[in-house]
Design an enzyme around this catalytic site. Structure first.
Site, short mmCIF file in Angstrom:
data_model
loop_
_atom_site.label_atom_id
_atom_site.label_comp_id
_atom_site.label_asym_id
_atom_site.label_seq_id
_atom_site.Cartn_x
_atom_site.Cartn_y
_atom_site.Cartn_z
N HIS A 1 0.80 -1.23 0.00
CA HIS A 1 0.00 0.00 0.00
C HIS A 1 0.83 1.28 0.00
CE1 HIS A 1 -3.64 -2.31 0.17
NE2 HIS A 1 -3.16 -3.01 1.18
N CYS B 1 -6.02 -8.91 5.24
CA CYS B 1 -4.71 -8.62 4.65
C CYS B 1 -3.61 -9.43 5.33
CB CYS B 1 -4.38 -7.13 4.78
SG CYS B 1 -4.91 -6.14 3.38
#
Lengths: 286, 109, 140
Positions: free
Chosen positions: A206, A247
């Site tokens: 990310h 995640c």
């Protein structure tokens, strides 16, 4: 369309064209997120000062296809608003054996405008950083004397969605200094720690790779300003901590639990990476 | 009966005589397809809304035969002609026989 | 005695060669079978049906689809690559403001979405579009 241009392939095309420009290329087709023709949402903003490696922050909305984006532009189209409606009814429902409901203290959900934007937040009396869910449960148990709600259960998630919905358009503004700093630092450490057999940190996807494709998915910055999020994938509102769990699990690690001190710290840190974006929850994502 | 089934309907409050208006409907329902398996590997039985009707003052606007391929929280958008003031009636029929109904008034100026 | 579609299929399979040799009576796919059921075997020669769906769907669970056919009595929607291809049939009443409808559907994977409209003059029209369904990133 800018969205297409921000994919890896398009970057390559730009490179071949000899362009040195690294900023997303805006065109006339660029869409802005305005909900109900009324609530303007900031989906990109300068990165907060504490972020060393990112110059601009983007809401996850920016990375979705036009069809998915559209679902969030009108509350009627947004299935997440079903949960908000349920919570609105729940707001006036007496909790536990007593007479107390949310409305006993907070006249209406609108009275909680601004709350979502500053959570997680240091709680002086408890001496800890609290998420919105922890605060709701404090009300449920200590004020109303009822049993606590499941941290990621439907009732809690819908209530958090309601509280978020009345702050939509307000800038996320969580405090990271003062007494919250220690927790924030802990969250930052988790963000940059590689977990699991795949040895992946949050940052590997990310921060290092947002805008790239992970298989067929357009990787976002992992911003959480849109939570709770209605996901097309499972057709329900999803909590921040469940998303974290997903995640971490996919790195093939034992995950922290929703509501754990680790995820509370991570939530504060990740929320602070979105300071300046608008509160969007309940958002719609894939 | 599926839990927490709540119909939502958007209809303009007013129209002119003969005007064509856009109607949107969304109803909360899992639309369990009958294709999914639970954690133990057992097939989760089908449980869907299989029929939707919209009528105005008793006359049909649209009728939809629905299959499990309609997404969770079924959504429809369609258009209706409004000849006079009256009431739209929306009806959803569940596999289990339950019926969910919603009505909306519209005034013709 | 009334046969369901599946029973009919079983009968067809059971009666085997005779039916196969019968040609048109044997349906090659469930989609063709559903279309034949809807059209009563009539040829599809009409025009005027439009089908709007995304070229690429970000998630197959919720794919927006719109059909429109001015003057249609009914429109059938099919997802040819689903375990059961039928999605729904829209019947338009006298107060339909237009013969259009949009909804959100499930697609099991990349496939052709097909619509068949039954026009008021008894003719049938067909429209189709391939929708690519992407697989997610890492499944989180």
């Amino acid at each position: 369309m800018r969205q297409t241009l921000r994919t890896g392939a398009a970057w390559a095309a730009l490179g071949l064209a000899g362009s040195a420009a690294l900023a997303p290329v805006a065109t006339a087709q660029e869409a802005n997120l305005v909900i109900n023709d009324e609530i303007e949402i900031v989906t990109k903003a300068p990165a907060p000062e504490h972020m060393d490696y990112v110059r601009e922050i983007f809401s996850g909305w920016e990375y979705r296809s036009r069809e998915t984006q559209d679902l969030q532009m009108d509350d009627f189209e947004n299935p997440g608003m079903i949960g908000v409606d349920n919570a609105r009814a729940d707001f006036d429902t007496a909790l536990g054996d007593g007479e107390e409901s949310c409305a006993s203290c907070h006249e209406s959900p609108e009275a909680l405008e601004g709350v979502r934007a500053v959570y997680p937040k240091w709680d002086e009396a408890k001496g800890e950083v609290q998420t919105l869910e922890m605060q709701v449960n404090e009300c449920v148990t200590e004020r109303a004397g009822a049993e606590p709600w499941d941290y990621t259960g439907q009732r809690m998630t819908e209530m958090v969605a309601l509280i978020s919905s009345v702050s939509r358009g307000m800038p996320v503004d969580v405090a990271i200094d003062g007494p919250a700093e220690e927790t924030w630092e802990q969250g930052k450490e988790i963000y940059y720690t590689r977990y699991g057999q795949l040895e992946l940190a949050c940052a590997n996807c990310h921060e290092d790779n947002y805008d790239n494709m992970i298989r067929a998915d357009h990787l976002s910055q992992g911003q959480i300003n849109g939570f709770p999020t209605y996901r097309l994938k499972n057709g329900k509102l999803n909590t921040v901590h469940d998303r974290f769990k997903g995640c971490v699990r996919d790195t093939r690690a034992e995950t922290f639990s929703p509501g754990s001190p680790e995820f509370v710290a991570l939530e504060l840190y990740v929320a602070s990476r979105g300071n300046g974006l608008s509160v969007e929850g309940p958002s719609v994502r894939n | 009966m599926a839990e927490n089934v709540t119909p939502r309907v958007r209809v303009p409050k007013e129209a002119t005589a003969g005007e064509v208006i856009t109607i949107k409907t969304l109803i909360s329902h899992p639309m369990e397809s009958g294709q999914r398996k639970d954690k133990e590997g057992n097939l989760i039985p089908r449980s869907i809304i299989n029929h939707f009707t919209c009528s105005f003052n008793g006359e049909t606007v649209i009728e939809v035969a629905m299959e499990p391929a309609i997404s969770t929280n079924p959504y429809f958008e369609f258009q209706a002609k409004v000849p006079e003031s009256g009431t739209f009636t929306f009806t959803w029929i569940d596999d289990d026989g339950s019926t969910y109904e919603e009505t909306k008034e519209i005034a013709v100026a | 005695m009334k046969f369901s579609r599946r029973q009919s299929l079983a009968v067809l399979a059971g009666s085997g060669l005779a039916v196969m040799l019968g040609g048109r009576a044997a349906f090659a796919t469930p989609t063709e079978e559903l279309i034949a059921e809807f059209t009563g075997g009539a040829e599809i020669t009409g025009e005027g049906l439009s089908l709007t769906a995304p070229e690429i769907a970000e998630n197959g669970n919720t794919v927006p689809v719109e059909v429109e056919a001015p003057g249609a009595e009914a429109i059938m929607l099919l997802a040819t690559g689903n375990p059961n291809p039928d999605v729904g049939v829209f019947h338009f009443g006298p107060l339909a403001g237009a013969q259009m409808a949009s909804t959100r559907i499930r697609l099991a994977g990349t496939q052709e979405v097909v619509a068949i409209a039954k026009m008021s003059d008894g003719s049938f029209a067909r429209a189709a579009q391939e929708v690519k369904v992407t697989i997610g990133g890492c499944g989180g």
